[in-house]
Write a protein that holds these residues in place. Structure first.
Motif, mmCIF file in Angstrom:
data_model
loop_
_atom_site.group_PDB
_atom_site.id
_atom_site.type_symbol
_atom_site.label_atom_id
_atom_site.label_comp_id
_atom_site.label_asym_id
_atom_site.label_seq_id
_atom_site.Cartn_x
_atom_site.Cartn_y
_atom_site.Cartn_z
ATOM 1 N N ARG A 63 -10.116 -0.632 6.065
ATOM 2 C CA ARG A 63 -9.165 -1.168 7.063
ATOM 3 C C ARG A 63 -7.728 -0.844 6.689
ATOM 4 O O ARG A 63 -6.909 -0.490 7.547
ATOM 5 C CB ARG A 63 -9.349 -2.681 7.214
ATOM 6 N N ARG A 64 -7.405 -0.962 5.418
ATOM 7 C CA ARG A 64 -6.040 -0.638 4.974
ATOM 8 C C ARG A 64 -5.756 0.849 5.143
ATOM 9 O O ARG A 64 -4.643 1.243 5.498
ATOM 10 C CB ARG A 64 -5.859 -1.058 3.515
ATOM 11 N N ALA A 65 -6.755 1.685 4.877
ATOM 12 C CA ALA A 65 -6.576 3.132 5.041
ATOM 13 C C ALA A 65 -6.292 3.471 6.504
ATOM 14 O O ALA A 65 -5.435 4.315 6.803
ATOM 15 C CB ALA A 65 -7.818 3.873 4.549
ATOM 16 N N ARG A 110 -2.455 5.106 10.622
ATOM 17 C CA ARG A 110 -1.759 4.827 11.883
ATOM 18 C C ARG A 110 -0.254 5.018 11.701
ATOM 19 O O ARG A 110 0.419 5.648 12.516
ATOM 20 C CB ARG A 110 -2.062 3.392 12.327
ATOM 21 N N SER A 111 0.256 4.476 10.601
ATOM 22 C CA SER A 111 1.678 4.598 10.300
ATOM 23 C C SER A 111 2.071 6.058 10.075
ATOM 24 O O SER A 111 3.122 6.513 10.543
ATOM 25 C CB SER A 111 1.998 3.748 9.063
ATOM 26 N N ILE A 147 -3.628 5.234 19.468
ATOM 27 C CA ILE A 147 -3.338 5.566 18.075
ATOM 28 C C ILE A 147 -4.288 4.885 17.095
ATOM 29 O O ILE A 147 -4.635 5.448 16.059
ATOM 30 C CB ILE A 147 -1.854 5.255 17.733
ATOM 31 N N ASP A 148 -4.748 3.683 17.413
ATOM 32 C CA ASP A 148 -5.667 2.988 16.506
ATOM 33 C C ASP A 148 -7.000 3.722 16.415
ATOM 34 O O ASP A 148 -7.556 3.888 15.321
ATOM 35 C CB ASP A 148 -5.897 1.539 16.959
ATOM 36 N N ASP A 149 -7.518 4.166 17.561
ATOM 37 C CA ASP A 149 -8.780 4.917 17.567
ATOM 38 C C ASP A 149 -8.623 6.248 16.841
ATOM 39 O O ASP A 149 -9.515 6.678 16.097
ATOM 40 C CB ASP A 149 -9.258 5.167 19.001
ATOM 41 N N LEU A 150 -7.485 6.907 17.054
ATOM 42 C CA LEU A 150 -7.240 8.185 16.393
ATOM 43 C C LEU A 150 -7.157 8.005 14.873
ATOM 44 O O LEU A 150 -7.732 8.789 14.118
ATOM 45 C CB LEU A 150 -5.952 8.818 16.927
ATOM 46 N N ALA A 151 -6.460 6.970 14.438
ATOM 47 C CA ALA A 151 -6.358 6.707 12.993
ATOM 48 C C ALA A 151 -7.729 6.436 12.391
ATOM 49 O O ALA A 151 -8.060 6.946 11.312
ATOM 50 C CB ALA A 151 -5.419 5.525 12.741
ATOM 51 N N TYR A 152 -8.542 5.647 13.084
ATOM 52 C CA TYR A 152 -9.894 5.341 12.603
ATOM 53 C C TYR A 152 -10.725 6.614 12.485
ATOM 54 O O TYR A 152 -11.362 6.881 11.458
ATOM 55 C CB TYR A 152 -10.580 4.356 13.562
ATOM 56 N N LEU A 153 -10.714 7.444 13.529
ATOM 57 C CA LEU A 153 -11.497 8.670 13.528
ATOM 58 C C LEU A 153 -11.024 9.622 12.435
ATOM 59 O O LEU A 153 -11.829 10.228 11.717
ATOM 60 C CB LEU A 153 -11.398 9.334 14.905
ATOM 61 N N ARG A 171 -12.206 8.487 9.043
ATOM 62 C CA ARG A 171 -13.634 8.761 8.866
ATOM 63 C C ARG A 171 -13.876 10.230 8.509
ATOM 64 O O ARG A 171 -14.743 10.541 7.690
ATOM 65 C CB ARG A 171 -14.416 8.385 10.122
ATOM 66 N N VAL A 172 -13.110 11.124 9.106
ATOM 67 C CA VAL A 172 -13.231 12.547 8.765
ATOM 68 C C VAL A 172 -12.860 12.763 7.296
ATOM 69 O O VAL A 172 -13.565 13.445 6.551
ATOM 70 C CB VAL A 172 -12.347 13.425 9.688
ATOM 71 N N VAL A 173 -11.756 12.160 6.873
ATOM 72 C CA VAL A 173 -11.307 12.317 5.483
ATOM 73 C C VAL A 173 -12.318 11.685 4.524
ATOM 74 O O VAL A 173 -12.659 12.270 3.484
ATOM 75 C CB VAL A 173 -9.899 11.706 5.290
ATOM 76 N N GLU A 174 -12.827 10.512 4.867
ATOM 77 C CA GLU A 174 -13.824 9.848 4.021
ATOM 78 C C GLU A 174 -15.081 10.705 3.865
ATOM 79 O O GLU A 174 -15.686 10.733 2.791
ATOM 80 C CB GLU A 174 -14.218 8.493 4.614
#
Length: 197
Positions: free
Chosen positions: A123-125, A130-131, A148-154, A157-160
């Motif tokens: 969640r922090r990531a 997002r920032s 932006i929230d959905d984009l940050a989440y996606l 997940r790609v980076v993870e």
């Protein structure tokens, strides 16, 4: 007349987390008994302050990741998509080059998977990403704030999927594929507006 009662030292969560970060960087893990000894507090006090080993480890992992992210953000030389990828490239390289972090992934894979891909660290990531997106796309309004929230989440997940490839699927990380995918995600959503439902 002087008070004969011994003074009680106040132990804060921040103090414990900083000590645990130092311990993790030395050992690639957090041993609660050894940490309590390092901090000159009882095991009971340590648990009272942090709640659980998982909660403390999550804070430690995020503190260290956040420090690397901040360094990566300061090193950014570009804006937009390239700036976001530049930050990620530095962050992933620094994290994958960290011997304590690699030791942790190897020695405690279940704990690492649980803490790094879910819960507070994840969640922090997402909030940090997002920032980063807002900052990198600020001048040209590259990404609509509504998505932006959905984009940050996606994006996270790609980076993870690269950072923790061995944990998630027993595959070796493919940094080039991850960067191509991350770029495609950022470019696909750039300047688009949400569809009416």
């Amino acid at each position: 007349m002087r008070d004969a009662r011994p003074s009680r030292r106040v132990v804060t969560r921040g103090h414990v987390v900083r000590g645990a970060c130092r311990f993790f960087l030395r050992h690639g893990t957090v041993d609660m008994d050894a940490l309590a000894q390092d901090l000159a507090i009882s095991r009971a006090t340590l648990y009272r302050v942090v709640g659980s080993r998982d909660a403390l480890l999550a804070d430690v992992l995020w503190e260290l990741a956040d420090h690397l992210l901040e360094r990566a953000r300061l090193r950014r030389t570009r804006a937009g998509v390239d700036g976001v990828l530049e930050i990620t490239r530095y962050f992933v390289g620094a994290l994958r080059g960290s011997a304590p972090f690699e030791d942790f992934l190897r020695d405690e894979p279940e704990t690492a998977r649980r803490l790094l891909t879910g819960g507070r660290v994840h969640r922090r990531a997402v909030l940090a990403q997002r920032s980063i997106l807002l900052e990198a796309g600020e001048r040209d309004r590259l990404w609509p704030r509504s998505g932006i929230d959905d984009l940050a989440y996606l994006y996270v997940r790609v980076v993870e999927s690269t950072l923790y490839a061995e944990l998630l699927s027993s595959r070796r990380p493919d940094l080039a594929l991850a960067e191509r995918t991350a770029r495609a995600v950022l470019q696909q959503t750039r300047g688009t507006s949400p569809r009416a439902s």
